[in-house]
Design an enzyme around this catalytic site. Sequence first.
Site, PDB file in Angstrom:
ATOM      1  N   ASP A   1     -45.483  81.902   9.528  1.00 46.03           N
ATOM      2  CA  ASP A   1     -46.894  81.545   9.477  1.00 46.03           C
ATOM      3  C   ASP A   1     -47.171  80.539  10.599  1.00 46.03           C
ATOM      4  OD1 ASP A   1     -49.506  81.558   8.584  1.00 46.03           O
ATOM      5  OD2 ASP A   1     -49.052  80.812   6.573  1.00 46.03           O
TER       6      ASP A   1
ATOM      7  N   HIS B   1     -54.014  75.977   2.048  1.00 43.12           N
ATOM      8  CA  HIS B   1     -54.761  77.060   1.430  1.00 43.12           C
ATOM      9  C   HIS B   1     -53.755  78.025   0.812  1.00 43.12           C
ATOM     10  CE1 HIS B   1     -53.689  78.785   5.361  1.00 43.12           C
ATOM     11  NE2 HIS B   1     -53.778  79.964   4.773  1.00 43.12           N
TER      12      HIS B   1
END
Length: 281
Positions: free
Chosen positions: A8, A115
């Site tokens: 990520d 998130h």
Amino acid sequence: MHVYISVDMEGIAGIATLDQIVRGGHGYQRAQALMTAEANAAIAGAFDAGAQSVLVNDSHGTMDNLLHAELDPRARVLFGSPKLQCMAEGLTAEHDVALFVGYHAPAGGPGVLAHTFSALFTDVRLDGRTVSESDVNSLYAATHGVPVGLVTGDDVICGLVSATSPSTETVVVKQAHGWSATNSLPPSLACAAIRDASRRVVQQCDSLKPTKLRDEWVLEIVHPTITAAEMAEGVPGSRRTSDRTIEHRLNTVDDIIGLITVNYQLASAGLRGQMTIANRQ
């Protein structure tokens, strides 16, 4: 030895702002280079430990962020979206261990760019507990009998992983100083630490155990708007438990990931509808 790496962007050293993680931002190209460097560090560590193969899944946003010409040529790369299993696409029972690089804290709490799968969700819970992308992807790995040996990112996600999975090694590459502010290691030191940790984890992966699975999970997703929750309530098996919260009782991790993906699209559609009204002149 076959190694799977999911990469990520929000948890990469030197990254802290939306301008860096969104395509078209002035800092995005620099962020791509930083993300690619940490991916290469994890790849190198795996091969240092004797890996036969390494598969890298580009797991951020549109999932086409890594600079392929600069990626270690010994690895294969999965990229592009949508992918059925999202951040865990390509992970199979053939893999001996999974490494999560550049991961971040979940929605609803502190952490750099925190998130859970969608920046629009206020919270995502399994059995009443707020979960991160690392938690969900670890469950998916476990369905194939694959342990997660390494998670890298900021101090918040690494602390959460250490608390719930002590056998998983973590590398803290930066300290959170707010949602979009950080005190970061220099990228070169972050990459050196990730390479060392990757090597150690792959060397000892036979001693690692996958995350424990259950027969049933209760998935709760808190939407950003009432409109989004109203639309999500129409998905078969959904139950509305509050104005913005949707609940599902599920038996497979595939369904967990699938419903998160569907709810993300509904959250986006619901917010677009409200923004049209808000922007009306």
